[in-house]
Design an enzyme around this catalytic site. Structure first.
Site, short mmCIF file in Angstrom:
data_model
loop_
_atom_site.label_atom_id
_atom_site.label_comp_id
_atom_site.label_asym_id
_atom_site.label_seq_id
_atom_site.Cartn_x
_atom_site.Cartn_y
_atom_site.Cartn_z
CG HIS A 142 55.79 -105.94 48.97
ND1 HIS A 142 55.78 -105.06 47.91
CD2 HIS A 142 56.89 -105.62 49.70
CE1 HIS A 142 56.84 -104.27 47.98
NE2 HIS A 142 57.52 -104.58 49.06
CE LYS B 267 31.48 -119.24 54.30
NZ LYS B 267 32.49 -118.83 53.36
CB SER C 211 26.90 -120.05 55.31
OG SER C 211 26.33 -120.71 54.20
CB SER D 298 14.98 -80.03 51.21
OG SER D 298 14.54 -78.85 51.86
CD GLU E 43 32.64 -110.36 54.16
OE1 GLU E 43 32.52 -110.72 52.99
OE2 GLU E 43 32.14 -110.99 55.12
N1 ARG Z 1 15.77 -75.75 51.89
C1 ARG Z 1 16.74 -74.75 51.54
C2 ARG Z 1 18.14 -75.39 51.61
O1 ARG Z 1 18.24 -76.45 52.13
C3 ARG Z 1 16.68 -73.60 52.49
C4 ARG Z 1 17.19 -72.33 51.96
C5 ARG Z 1 16.27 -71.77 50.96
N2 ARG Z 1 16.70 -70.49 50.49
C6 ARG Z 1 16.26 -69.98 49.37
N3 ARG Z 1 16.77 -68.83 49.01
N4 ARG Z 1 15.42 -70.61 48.60
O2 ARG Z 1 19.10 -74.86 51.13
#
Ligand code: ARG
Length: 463
Positions: A161, A288, A282, A28, A295
């Site tokens: 409406h 334009k 545009s 992550s 948007e």
């Molecule tokens: N990167 C993990 C998360 O975002 C951290 C926690 C990891 N915990 C574990 N028991 N593997 O959740």
């Protein structure tokens, strides 16, 4: 199988390192590095507490706390090398701390787990975003109040409406959004108050046998108290969901307003002129001027709704306590927060810069028989007619005017009396749009006097 050695943080029982695909699905760090500051803040509080409780020595805690600042400055300075093999921000920071300060780094993780660590970091991050949302909404409300004040008595058509209904004031319409965004503000404040309990020290799920002081870390991190149940503390993501729920409702409001700005800035309406700063041109049509910001606000809102739904789905099947599924909480929230802040800032900019086209608003307010209700009310008041009969008589007058291709005030008294003989000259007094809005003095009504008192009320609240 890759030939890597096993992980330094938990590799004791592992003979081999992870497969490349395992590493890819598991990591992550690509996104949770956004929580570096919160991670280091949490670790510094934890280290100070460990020393205060005699769990680590003062000198080790000092080395850890100083070392963490070094790591933070490397991250903020862009010189830190993030490693996918180290999975996430927590292990990246700790591994680097080890390189910087050596052996004491290994004592930091005493009495905690990544489960309470990530819950704490993420809460701190979301809390910052709640504060940013509150600031953004506050600024938008102030911009709306300025618009409302400038045009407290400018008339425009009010719609139901999207058909002309009754005249309202520009100020009243702006103040409708003030009410909506003020509710958003209070939703974010409520969520902040509810989420402000610290998970740190819940450890993996069961708490810890070390004599930690969870009140101390909670206080150091600006929480009101430690979370009271360790299982809940590590598996709760309500705070992120509440942030997304409040964001979704706020985003829906932004989108409705964006939609109105798109309509209002069109050549067919010409109710507002958006500034050049918040418009685009545009490449082919020289005339334009497009309301792209409005948007894009309208469109980006989908991501926020999506994030809310996605996280609900991630969470709904999880047994207590932590499951790795929960790692999927962050990207959704990051993206939603980024887009909410952008949308709030863009809306504030547009509202601040836009100019209402008063003559167009007034002309539109007078068309479409917008004072027909005033006429019916006059028949009730002055001729003591039952409202249902008055409604019928007014309908006949509207049909007459429509047949002649004119508006109600353009009918002659003779023509009026051809529908009902009791109608007098006085009726013309209620057919003008300014008289119409001025008469709507009920609490919360569109009369400029009411609008001004609402503006004053909000200014006082926000002061
Ligand atoms: N990167 C993990 C998360 O975002 C951290 C926690 C990891 N915990 C574990 N028991 N593997 O959740």
């Amino acid at each position: 199988m890759t030939d890597k050695t096993s992980n330094a943080m938990w590799g004791g029982r592992f003979a081999a390192g992870p497969d490349a695909i395992m590493e890819a699905i598991n990591a992550s760090i690509g996104y949770d590095q956004r929580m570096a500051r919160q991670d280091i803040e949490g670790s510094r509080a934890h280290a100070a507490m460990l020393a205060a409780q005699g769990i680590v020595t003062d000198s080790d805690a000092e080395a850890i706390r100083e070392g963490l600042l070094t790591v933070l400055s490397e991250i903020e300075g862009g010189t830190f090398e993030f490693s996918t093999a180290l999975e996430d921000i927590h292990m990246n920071v700790e591994a680097r701390l080890k390189e910087v300060i050596g052996e004491p780094a290994g004592r930091l993780h005493t009495g905690r787990s990544r489960n309470d660590q990530v819950a704490t970091d993420f809460k701190l991050w979301v809390r910052d975003q709640i504060d940013a949302a509150i600031t953004g909404i506050d600024a938008l409300i102030r911009a709306l109040l300025t618009q409302a004040e400038d045009g407290a008595d400018w008339v425009m058509p009010g719609f139901t409406h999207l058909q002309t209904a009754q005249p309202v004031t520009w100020g009243h319409h702006m103040m409708a959004y003030v009410e909506m965004f003020a509710r958003d503000l209070s939703r974010f404040k409520d969520a902040r108050a509810r989420m402000n309990e610290c998970p740190l020290g819940a450890a993996a799920l069961a708490g810890t046998g070390f004599p930690i002081d969870r009140h101390m870390t909670a206080e150091a991190l600006g929480f009101d108290r430690p979370a009271a149940n360790s299982l809940d503390a590590v598996s709760d993501r309500d705070f992120a969901l509440e942030f997304l729920a409040a964001s979704s409702i706020c985003a829906m409001h932004l989108s409705r307003m964006a939609e109105e700005l798109v309509i209002w800035s069109s050549a067919q309406f010409r109710f507002v002129t958006l500034s050049d700063r918040f418009s685009t041109g545009s490449s082919i049509m020289p005339q334009k001027k497009n309301p792209d910001a409005a948007e894009l606000i309208r469109a980006k809102i989908g991501r926020i709704f999506g994030a809310h739904t996605a996280l609900l789905i991630v969470m709904k099947g999880l047994p207590l306590a932590y499951s790795k599924d929960m790692q999927e909480d962050k990207e959704q929230v990051f993206d939603a927060a980024d887009n909410l802040m952008l949308a709030l800032a863009a809306m504030e900019g547009m509202v601040k810069d836009m100019s209402a086209n008063r003559p167009s608003l007034e002309a539109a307010a007078a068309s479409g028989f917008s004072t027909a209700t005033d006429l019916a009310d006059w028949l009730v008041r002055e001729l003591n007619m039952p409202f249902r009969d008055a409604h019928h008589v007014t309908g006949a007058l509207v049909a007459l005017a429509e047949g002649k291709g004119c508006d109600l005030p353009d009918l002659s008294l003779d023509e009026m009396q051809s529908v009902n003989t009791s109608i007098t000259e006085d009726v013309f007094g209620v057919l003008g749009v300014h008289n119409s809005v001025a008469s709507r003095t009920s609490y919360g009504g569109t009369a400029p006097s009411q609008v001004r008192s609402q503006i004053a009320r909000w200014k006082e609240i926000l002061a």
